[in-house]
Design a protein around this motif. Structure first.
Motif, PDB file in Angstrom:
ATOM      1  N   ARG A 121      44.688  32.319  32.520  1.00 29.23           N
ATOM      2  CA  ARG A 121      44.956  33.479  33.374  1.00 29.23           C
ATOM      3  C   ARG A 121      44.897  33.159  34.862  1.00 29.23           C
ATOM      4  O   ARG A 121      45.684  33.669  35.649  1.00 29.23           O
ATOM      5  CB  ARG A 121      43.931  34.573  33.035  1.00 29.23           C
ATOM      6  CG  ARG A 121      44.161  35.900  33.716  1.00 29.23           C
ATOM      7  CD  ARG A 121      43.221  36.968  33.199  1.00 29.23           C
ATOM      8  NE  ARG A 121      41.842  36.732  33.540  1.00 29.23           N
ATOM      9  CZ  ARG A 121      41.276  37.128  34.673  1.00 29.23           C
ATOM     10  NH1 ARG A 121      41.979  37.757  35.581  1.00 29.23           N
ATOM     11  NH2 ARG A 121      40.014  36.891  34.907  1.00 29.23           N
ATOM     12  N   TRP A 122      43.974  32.311  35.304  1.00 31.65           N
ATOM     13  CA  TRP A 122      43.769  32.075  36.728  1.00 31.65           C
ATOM     14  C   TRP A 122      43.595  30.583  36.987  1.00 31.65           C
ATOM     15  O   TRP A 122      42.642  29.973  36.514  1.00 31.65           O
ATOM     16  CB  TRP A 122      42.517  32.822  37.182  1.00 31.65           C
ATOM     17  CG  TRP A 122      42.244  32.802  38.648  1.00 31.65           C
ATOM     18  CD1 TRP A 122      41.482  31.890  39.324  1.00 31.65           C
ATOM     19  CD2 TRP A 122      42.703  33.727  39.625  1.00 31.65           C
ATOM     20  NE1 TRP A 122      41.447  32.201  40.655  1.00 31.65           N
ATOM     21  CE2 TRP A 122      42.190  33.333  40.872  1.00 31.65           C
ATOM     22  CE3 TRP A 122      43.502  34.863  39.572  1.00 31.65           C
ATOM     23  CZ2 TRP A 122      42.447  34.018  42.045  1.00 31.65           C
ATOM     24  CZ3 TRP A 122      43.756  35.547  40.744  1.00 31.65           C
ATOM     25  CH2 TRP A 122      43.228  35.133  41.959  1.00 31.65           C
ATOM     26  N   ILE A 123      44.523  30.005  37.709  1.00 29.89           N
ATOM     27  CA  ILE A 123      44.405  28.611  38.150  1.00 29.89           C
ATOM     28  C   ILE A 123      44.297  28.651  39.665  1.00 29.89           C
ATOM     29  O   ILE A 123      45.128  29.250  40.344  1.00 29.89           O
ATOM     30  CB  ILE A 123      45.617  27.766  37.712  1.00 29.89           C
ATOM     31  CG1 ILE A 123      45.708  27.743  36.180  1.00 29.89           C
ATOM     32  CG2 ILE A 123      45.497  26.341  38.272  1.00 29.89           C
ATOM     33  CD1 ILE A 123      46.934  27.038  35.644  1.00 29.89           C
ATOM     34  N   GLN A 124      43.257  28.042  40.182  1.00 31.69           N
ATOM     35  CA  GLN A 124      42.975  28.131  41.612  1.00 31.69           C
ATOM     36  C   GLN A 124      42.801  26.738  42.202  1.00 31.69           C
ATOM     37  O   GLN A 124      42.329  25.818  41.549  1.00 31.69           O
ATOM     38  CB  GLN A 124      41.694  28.931  41.843  1.00 31.69           C
ATOM     39  CG  GLN A 124      41.345  29.133  43.298  1.00 31.69           C
ATOM     40  CD  GLN A 124      40.212  30.121  43.494  1.00 31.69           C
ATOM     41  OE1 GLN A 124      39.966  30.978  42.655  1.00 31.69           O
ATOM     42  NE2 GLN A 124      39.517  29.997  44.613  1.00 31.69           N
ATOM     43  N   VAL A 125      43.186  26.627  43.454  1.00 32.78           N
ATOM     44  CA  VAL A 125      42.944  25.417  44.232  1.00 32.78           C
ATOM     45  C   VAL A 125      42.503  25.854  45.620  1.00 32.78           C
ATOM     46  O   VAL A 125      42.980  26.870  46.131  1.00 32.78           O
ATOM     47  CB  VAL A 125      44.199  24.506  44.287  1.00 32.78           C
ATOM     48  CG1 VAL A 125      45.355  25.188  44.971  1.00 32.78           C
ATOM     49  CG2 VAL A 125      43.898  23.184  44.951  1.00 32.78           C
ATOM     50  N   ASN A 126      41.572  25.135  46.197  1.00 38.23           N
ATOM     51  CA  ASN A 126      41.108  25.439  47.552  1.00 38.23           C
ATOM     52  C   ASN A 126      41.515  24.296  48.474  1.00 38.23           C
ATOM     53  O   ASN A 126      41.443  23.131  48.081  1.00 38.23           O
ATOM     54  CB  ASN A 126      39.581  25.593  47.579  1.00 38.23           C
ATOM     55  CG  ASN A 126      39.111  26.717  46.686  1.00 38.23           C
ATOM     56  OD1 ASN A 126      39.700  27.793  46.652  1.00 38.23           O
ATOM     57  ND2 ASN A 126      38.056  26.475  45.937  1.00 38.23           N
ATOM     58  N   VAL A 151      42.527  40.049  45.914  1.00 41.44           N
ATOM     59  CA  VAL A 151      41.122  39.711  45.671  1.00 41.44           C
ATOM     60  C   VAL A 151      40.558  38.981  46.876  1.00 41.44           C
ATOM     61  O   VAL A 151      41.288  38.483  47.729  1.00 41.44           O
ATOM     62  CB  VAL A 151      40.943  38.837  44.405  1.00 41.44           C
ATOM     63  CG1 VAL A 151      41.396  39.575  43.168  1.00 41.44           C
ATOM     64  CG2 VAL A 151      41.666  37.510  44.543  1.00 41.44           C
ATOM     65  N   VAL A 152      39.249  38.931  46.909  1.00 42.83           N
ATOM     66  CA  VAL A 152      38.528  38.184  47.931  1.00 42.83           C
ATOM     67  C   VAL A 152      37.692  37.153  47.194  1.00 42.83           C
ATOM     68  O   VAL A 152      37.180  37.414  46.111  1.00 42.83           O
ATOM     69  CB  VAL A 152      37.622  39.119  48.766  1.00 42.83           C
ATOM     70  CG1 VAL A 152      36.798  38.337  49.762  1.00 42.83           C
ATOM     71  CG2 VAL A 152      38.452  40.185  49.448  1.00 42.83           C
ATOM     72  N   SER A 153      37.548  36.005  47.765  1.00 44.59           N
ATOM     73  CA  SER A 153      36.734  34.953  47.163  1.00 44.59           C
ATOM     74  C   SER A 153      35.514  34.726  48.041  1.00 44.59           C
ATOM     75  O   SER A 153      35.628  34.709  49.274  1.00 44.59           O
ATOM     76  CB  SER A 153      37.566  33.672  47.056  1.00 44.59           C
ATOM     77  OG  SER A 153      36.838  32.672  46.394  1.00 44.59           O
ATOM     78  N   TYR A 154      34.346  34.575  47.441  1.00 45.20           N
ATOM     79  CA  TYR A 154      33.107  34.342  48.172  1.00 45.20           C
ATOM     80  C   TYR A 154      32.541  32.989  47.779  1.00 45.20           C
ATOM     81  O   TYR A 154      32.810  32.483  46.694  1.00 45.20           O
ATOM     82  CB  TYR A 154      32.077  35.438  47.865  1.00 45.20           C
ATOM     83  CG  TYR A 154      32.518  36.793  48.350  1.00 45.20           C
ATOM     84  CD1 TYR A 154      32.256  37.190  49.657  1.00 45.20           C
ATOM     85  CD2 TYR A 154      33.208  37.654  47.512  1.00 45.20           C
ATOM     86  CE1 TYR A 154      32.684  38.430  50.117  1.00 45.20           C
ATOM     87  CE2 TYR A 154      33.633  38.888  47.969  1.00 45.20           C
ATOM     88  CZ  TYR A 154      33.370  39.266  49.268  1.00 45.20           C
ATOM     89  OH  TYR A 154      33.798  40.485  49.715  1.00 45.20           O
ATOM     90  N   PHE A 155      31.748  32.422  48.653  1.00 44.83           N
ATOM     91  CA  PHE A 155      31.132  31.139  48.356  1.00 44.83           C
ATOM     92  C   PHE A 155      29.780  31.053  49.027  1.00 44.83           C
ATOM     93  O   PHE A 155      29.470  31.803  49.953  1.00 44.83           O
ATOM     94  CB  PHE A 155      32.033  29.975  48.819  1.00 44.83           C
ATOM     95  CG  PHE A 155      32.132  29.856  50.305  1.00 44.83           C
ATOM     96  CD1 PHE A 155      31.304  28.981  51.000  1.00 44.83           C
ATOM     97  CD2 PHE A 155      33.034  30.622  51.029  1.00 44.83           C
ATOM     98  CE1 PHE A 155      31.392  28.865  52.383  1.00 44.83           C
ATOM     99  CE2 PHE A 155      33.125  30.513  52.397  1.00 44.83           C
ATOM    100  CZ  PHE A 155      32.299  29.633  53.090  1.00 44.83           C
TER     101      PHE A 155
END
Length: 160
Positions: A121-126, A151-155
């Motif tokens: 469903r979700w493939i992500q790269v930063n 969406v927002v991504s947090y770290f």
């Protein structure tokens, strides 16, 4: 005459690049390639990985997938993914040796990842926001800016 020589040179260079790509082989790599993986990180200035060999070795071992392009015994580039392979895959590392960049290796590595995990469903790269080359590359292969998903991504950054 000059045009012919320039054209021949361009064609010849393209043939050499094409031949180089043909003779490379794609393999699944593991922690036994640690020294070559570290050399790629170092060449690109990714120093965060270099301080602790045992930690990096465990990270590679525990990865979902680590694929590399080899030319004989030389690692030319690799992709490393983490995740569950069902709902989420994170492309943690995608790195190619400087002399082999702009020859399609990163694109081929990402194609392998996207094909293998096509049902995830979700493939992500930063990547760095200021890295125009990397951002253009990911957009060119169909990746989208995370904001487009609403969406927002947090770290949490743990500096060492």
């Amino acid at each position: 005459m000059a045009f012919t020589v320039i054209l021949w040179t361009l064609l010849f260079c393209d043939i050499i690049i094409f031949i180089e790509v043909i003779f490379m082989k794609l393999i699944e790599i593991n922690e036994s390639y640690l020294s070559q993986i570290k050399a790629l990180y170092e060449e690109s200035g990714w120093t965060a990985y270099l301080a602790d060999d045992e930690k990096l070795s465990r990270a590679i071992k525990n990865s979902l997938l680590t694929l590399g392009y080899m030319d004989d015994d030389e690692l030319l580039g690799f992709v490393r993914c983490v995740g569950d392979a069902e709902h989420v895959v994170l492309v943690q590392d995608l790195i190619v040796k400087k002399d082999y960049r702009r020859k399609g290796l990163a694109k081929k590595l990402m194609k392998e990842v996207l094909e293998k995990y096509k049902d995830v469903r979700w493939i992500q790269v930063n990547t760095d926001g200021e890295n125009e080359v990397a951002n253009a590359f990911y957009k060119a292969i169909g990746m989208k800016d995370i904001s487009e998903a609403g969406v927002v991504s947090y770290f949490k950054w743990v500096a060492k």
